[in-house]
Design an enzyme around this catalytic site. Structure first.
Site, short mmCIF file in Angstrom:
data_model
loop_
_atom_site.label_atom_id
_atom_site.label_comp_id
_atom_site.label_asym_id
_atom_site.label_seq_id
_atom_site.Cartn_x
_atom_site.Cartn_y
_atom_site.Cartn_z
N CYS A 2 0.85 -1.18 0.00
CA CYS A 2 0.00 0.00 0.00
C CYS A 2 0.89 1.23 0.00
CB CYS A 2 -0.91 0.03 1.24
SG CYS A 2 -1.98 -1.40 1.40
N GLY A 28 -1.17 1.14 -4.80
CA GLY A 28 -2.48 0.59 -4.45
C GLY A 28 -3.57 1.25 -5.24
N ASN A 102 1.20 0.03 5.88
CA ASN A 102 1.74 -0.63 4.69
C ASN A 102 2.55 -1.83 5.16
OD1 ASN A 102 4.47 0.13 2.41
ND2 ASN A 102 2.83 -1.35 2.18
N GLY A 103 2.17 -3.01 4.71
CA GLY A 103 2.89 -4.22 5.10
C GLY A 103 1.92 -5.34 5.39
N TYR A 242 10.55 -4.22 -8.71
CA TYR A 242 9.26 -4.00 -9.37
C TYR A 242 8.44 -2.85 -8.81
CZ TYR A 242 4.38 -4.88 -10.70
OH TYR A 242 3.11 -4.73 -11.15
#
Length: 458
Positions: A2, A28, A102-103, A242
């Protein structure tokens, strides 16, 4: 994976957060939301969709304040519903707080089950909600001590921004899986997943939030506290391969340069005699540049991308992925006809997308097609926040390179070696999480969590 963004001390915090989330949209695309405080009251707005579809001038005008936290969601835990959109807001003991995470927590189910047995009631299926419950449970000790206590319980990857009516707090897991940085703009502070969000609002980059750090931002400025320490770092290498934007600096390095180094590594390991090098845009662009420059081969854009189609990697269903492939990339027949081409891409996960793309290039007239992948074979799922499938869906988990080559109908298939990847990282492989390649997980995965995922792959 995210994107999170926070602001303290700016009179247009909501508008700054809008632009910050816009810059982080690649992280996201399922939902977007923000919570804003004027120092007394916290207001929030969340919805499914992209940032410019969720917010407009009228909505932003209803979110006054100088403190804000925002989130764009890409789910790995929890279903795609608006109740799972973040920031996650609760009121406890007369105080409202909003959390953006985030995670991925690897022991969330275990913690949730324990909390529910003690009377906690959960509103979502997100792993992030367990953090809020743990903070509420220890709130009498003060927010910093509550966070420190929560950090001692939760395990996995977490970069978190927490908003309270009068302050903004950022904290990060002790391994540093996910990036999080601090900046300054017009006397105020901003916190973001990537530096590209700082660039858009012309904020000055100050530093990264340190792994295990708790950073409190309030009217007194910055206060840093030790939350939890780890014997090692485990920055997610796939952020570089990426996920992060190429114009960002993460973990102290430029993403664009890192990806070029990956291409240079491919050139050292796999020099090919072809007519030209081409990427699958945009994911393979920068490694392809590195490969072409290192080999002296011409660089061409053999396929053209439609930029108005979403990223296929994070589409939720196979049917949608296949549709996106058909409309996303269009081969340039005049360039490809009769040529031997080296196609560079950043990764090969399921193989279905690449198979369709290779077929399209072949049908456009390419004589020979060789594919170069700028990372090693992905053989293991990720439990720390990237939506790598279960082992049964990872093509390299059950097939040799030669079997994958035949499946993709290529004349040659070459992966960057693990040694080449570590070399691109400056030889400091121990700073990164390489679990998706090696199966060596820095943080042990909860037995029930891992069993569920592995069973789905069978």
């Amino acid at each position: 994976m995210c994107g999170i963004f926070g602001v303290f001390g700016h009179k247009e915090a909501a508008k700054l957060t809008y632009f910050g989330l816009y810059a982080l949209q690649h992280r996201g695309q399922e939902s977007a939301g923000m919570a804003v405080s004027d120092g007394r009251e916290v207001r929030e707005y969340r919805a499914l969709g992209l940032v410019p579809d969720v917010f407009n001038e009228e909505i932003l005008s209803r979110l006054p304040g100088h403190i804000a936290v925002g989130h764009v969601r890409y789910s790995t835990t929890g279903s795609t519903t608006v109740k799972n959109a973040q920031p996650f807001c609760v009121t406890h003991g007369g105080c409202t707080l909003a959390l953006a995470h985030n995670g991925n927590l690897v022991n969330a189910y275990e913690i949730r089950r324990e909390l529910e047995s003690q009377g906690s009631i959960f509103q979502t299926t997100m792993d992030s909600e367990v953090i809020v419950h743990l903070l509420a449970k220890a709130s009498r000790k003060g927010i910093v001590e509550a966070i420190r206590e929560a950090m001692g319980i939760i395990r996995g990857a977490y970069s978190v921004i927490l908003l309270l009516p009068d302050k903004l707090i950022a904290f990060r897991d002790p391994y540093g899986f996910r990036p999080l940085c601090l900046g300054m703009v017009n006397g105020g502070y901003v916190v973001a997943s990537e530096t590209c969000a700082l660039d858009l609002i012309q904020a000055q980059y100050l530093r990264d939030i340190e792994p295990g750090e708790i950073l409190v931002i309030d009217e007194n400025g910055l206060s840093s506290y030790k939350g939890m320490e780890s014997a090692r770092r485990a920055h997610c290498i796939f952020e570089f391969i990426y996920f992060a934007r190429p114009d960002s600096y993460i973990f102290g390095e430029n993403v664009y340069a890192f990806r070029k180094h990956l291409g240079e590594g491919l050139a050292r390991e796999n020099p090919l005699e072809v007519d030209f090098v081409m990427p699958f845009p945009d994911s393979g662009n920068y490694a392809a540049i590195g490969y072409a420059q290192a080999t002296g081969l011409p660089f061409e854009m053999g396929v053209i991308r439609n930029h108005y189609v979403g990223r296929t990697f994070i589409q939720p269903s196979a049917g949608m992925r296949d549709f996106s492939v058909r409309v996303k990339l269009n081969p340039v027949k005049e360039i490809l006809r009769g040529k031997k081409v080296a196609v560079v891409d950043d990764s090969l996960v399921r193989g279905t997308t690449s198979r369709t793309r290779v077929k399209a290039i072949r049908e456009a007239g390419a004589h020979e097609i060789y594919m170069l992948i700028s990372c090693p074979p992905i053989r293991h799922p990720c439990f720390y926040g990237i939506d790598f499938p279960t082992p049964g869906e990872l093509i390299a988990a059950k097939h040799s390179v030669e079997e994958i080559r035949r499946y993709l109908e290529l004349d040659g298939l070459y992966y960057l070696s693990l040694e080449g990847l570590i070399s691109a990282a400056g030889g400091e492989g121990d700073k990164f999480c390489l679990a998706c390649f090696t199966g060596e997980y820095p943080v042990p995965v909860e037995r029930g969590f891992r069993k569920d995922i592995l069973e789905k792959g069978e």
